[in-house]
Design a protein around this motif. Structure first.
Motif, mmCIF file in Angstrom:
data_model
loop_
_atom_site.group_PDB
_atom_site.id
_atom_site.type_symbol
_atom_site.label_atom_id
_atom_site.label_comp_id
_atom_site.label_asym_id
_atom_site.label_seq_id
_atom_site.Cartn_x
_atom_site.Cartn_y
_atom_site.Cartn_z
ATOM 1 N N LYS A 122 0.861 -1.235 -0.497
ATOM 2 C CA LYS A 122 0.207 0.110 -0.234
ATOM 3 C C LYS A 122 1.037 1.099 -0.336
ATOM 4 C CE LYS A 122 -4.142 -2.554 2.216
ATOM 5 N NZ LYS A 122 -4.446 -2.237 3.190
ATOM 6 N N ASP A 135 0.835 4.173 -2.750
ATOM 7 C CA ASP A 135 0.660 5.582 -2.655
ATOM 8 C C ASP A 135 1.370 6.449 -2.538
ATOM 9 O OD1 ASP A 135 -1.976 4.747 -1.743
ATOM 10 O OD2 ASP A 135 -1.404 4.478 0.671
ATOM 11 N N GLU A 178 -6.668 -8.500 -1.171
ATOM 12 C CA GLU A 178 -6.693 -7.641 -0.691
ATOM 13 C C GLU A 178 -5.539 -6.143 -0.860
ATOM 14 O OE1 GLU A 178 -5.708 -4.637 3.442
ATOM 15 O OE2 GLU A 178 -5.618 -6.699 3.649
ATOM 16 N N ALA A 225 -6.873 -5.574 -5.045
ATOM 17 C CA ALA A 225 -8.043 -5.164 -5.058
ATOM 18 C C ALA A 225 -7.801 -3.007 -4.175
ATOM 19 C CB ALA A 225 -9.333 -5.331 -4.055
ATOM 20 N N TYR A 226 -7.048 -3.605 -4.004
ATOM 21 C CA TYR A 226 -6.345 -1.566 -3.514
ATOM 22 C C TYR A 226 -5.566 -1.805 -4.158
ATOM 23 C CZ TYR A 226 -3.863 1.795 -1.080
ATOM 24 O OH TYR A 226 -3.347 2.818 0.005
ATOM 25 N N HIS A 257 -5.371 -2.028 -7.550
ATOM 26 C CA HIS A 257 -6.567 -1.954 -8.817
ATOM 27 C C HIS A 257 -7.358 -0.631 -8.859
ATOM 28 C CE1 HIS A 257 -5.644 -6.318 -10.939
ATOM 29 N NE2 HIS A 257 -4.037 -5.645 -10.591
ATOM 30 N N GLU A 258 -7.937 -0.265 -7.391
ATOM 31 C CA GLU A 258 -8.902 0.509 -7.647
ATOM 32 C C GLU A 258 -7.612 1.880 -7.595
ATOM 33 O OE1 GLU A 258 -9.868 0.752 -3.197
ATOM 34 O OE2 GLU A 258 -11.056 -0.899 -3.748
ATOM 35 N N ARG A 259 -6.636 2.179 -7.415
ATOM 36 C CA ARG A 259 -5.926 3.611 -7.621
ATOM 37 C C ARG A 259 -4.821 3.383 -9.013
ATOM 38 N NH1 ARG A 259 -6.583 1.480 -3.147
ATOM 39 N NH2 ARG A 259 -7.317 3.601 -1.147
ATOM 40 N N SER A 260 -5.002 2.344 -10.155
ATOM 41 C CA SER A 260 -5.144 1.807 -11.215
ATOM 42 C C SER A 260 -3.354 1.575 -11.457
ATOM 43 C CB SER A 260 -4.573 3.125 -12.470
ATOM 44 O OG SER A 260 -5.858 3.901 -12.503
#
Length: 407
Positions: free
Chosen positions: A17, A21, A50, A53-54, A56-59
């Motif tokens: 993550k 970020d 998890e 998904a994290y 891919h939500e942020r490309s």
């Protein structure tokens, strides 16, 4: 032009993550088995789900390492493992063993396959062979020069991509194919258990004179004869792009969250600056100053510009330079009170001069003046690992901002 991909290590779900970020275009991680970093935290199947998904939500893309050289006893467990993850939309699998490649293709037919650096890919004929086996991307051996990379790029199909390591530890053995660890302490580097004997200190012993230790260097203290400096290509983004590399890879799945955030941030800035204006691009030394705030050894450009010499080795020490301590990570921030909830990572004391940085912004410096415990009672120090504290911030911050201080 298509922008070069910044590929970052994710040794566990927290680091995944953080890498996302702090600016990675893609991350690579291992599962609990079958990757070459058994000492990393690695991800459970649920954490992989998890993390993907994290990202891919942020490309951001997710690459999974399955790059062990499998033994017979690995085959059935690997087959079961592949079935357990086949429904997770992992973007690519990093592989090196032909048998593993066959298994992945059979169980996950639409999987994108990237050839691990462990496979020692050093020439365009080998690249063409792997293309015919369904390999989409080559993670080149670290032993290739920039000219050799350009030649490979010119001689392979246009839709085959090239990935290359640009930062981190250099293995003394050919692209990581090391036998030292297995021979010396029965930990197989090719199955994820390397003990890094190339970082140990050595002296010379003659066969018929046991117990007589001869210095390899004249000073008589022994020497780290196998100890390479770390790779760093931060100053050479234009050359990497012009060589036709599609993805630049940071080594370090066993490194800290602080390391991942710092190194990814530095390369993100350099890459973005280049693409903003390639013709007038200028390297900013501030990027290197920031990068060096994470633990590091001395740096080398490895094989990129010539064969390494004695200048690319460190014969004195294998220790890291650690000028800064990672002291905390922001969990939340109240803009009305200017108070941040921080999880402590190393000791902090009222009066400390600290630096604070976050994704996509410069750091700022402040004195640690207001420090409260979890019940919001004043304290003078936070010495306990992962202690929750409240800190008044001079500037707005957000979740996952990092606090550091000079040692």
């Amino acid at each position: 032009m298509k922008k070069i991909e910044l590929l970052a290590p994710a040794g566990d779900i927290e680091k995944l993550k953080i890498a996302v970020d702090y600016g990675a275009d893609a991350v690579y991680f291992g599962g609990e088995m079958f990757s070459l970093r058994a000492g990393a935290g690695n991800l459970t199947v649920e954490e992989i789900r998890e993390g993907v998904a994290y990202a891919h939500e942020r490309s951001v893309k997710c690459h999974m390492t399955l790059n062990i050289f499998a033994h017979n006893e690995d085959i059935e467990p690997l087959r079961e493992y592949l079935y357990s993850i086949k429904d997770i939309p992992i973007d690519a699998f990093i592989v090196s063993d032909p048998g593993v490649i066959c298994m992945v293709k059979k169980i996950i037919p639409d999987a994108e396959l990237h050839l691990s650096t462990q496979a020692n890919m050093t020439n365009y004929m080998t690249a063409r062979f792997w293309y015919e086996q369904g390999i989409k991307r080559l993670v080149l051996a670290r032993e290739l020069t920039m000219n050799e990379i350009r030649q490979v790029r010119d001689m392979i199909p246009e839709d085959m991509e090239i990935e290359a390591f640009v930062h981190g530890a250099m293995c003394i053995s050919y692209s990581g194919r090391c036998l030292l660890s297995n021979f010396m302490i029965d930990r197989d580097a090719n199955r994820g258990q390397c003990a890094h004997p190339c970082r140990w200190k050595y002296k010379l012993v003659e066969e018929k004179r046991p117990g007589e230790y001869y210095p390899v260097e004249e000073d008589g203290r022994g020497t780290y004869i196998l100890n390479s400096k770390d790779l760093c290509m931060l100053e050479h983004i234009p050359e990497l792009v012009q060589a036709g590399i599609s993805s630049v890879k940071i080594e370090g799945r066993m490194k800290s969250v602080f390391y991942v955030a710092t190194i990814v941030s530095a390369y993100r800035r350099a890459i973005d600056a280049y693409y903003k204006d390639p013709e007038n691009y200028e390297y900013d030394p501030e990027w290197m100053r920031e990068l060096k705030k994470a633990s590091h050894r001395e740096f080398t450009t490895g094989f990129y510009f010539d064969r390494p010499t004695n200048e690319d080795q460190n014969y004195q020490t294998s220790a890291y330079t650690r000028d800064y301590s990672f002291i905390g990570m922001v969990k939340s921030y109240d803009s009305k009170t200017h108070m941040a909830v921080v999880e402590q990572r190393n000791k902090m004391v009222v009066g400390d001069e600290i630096e604070v940085f976050g994704p996509g912004r410069d750091f700022f410096t402040q004195k640690l003046e207001v420090l409260l415990d979890e019940e919001k009672e004043p304290i003078e120090a936070a010495p306990h690992p992962q202690q929750i504290v409240h800190i008044r911030m001079d500037q707005p911050v957000a979740e996952k901002y990092i606090l550091r201080k000079r040692k």
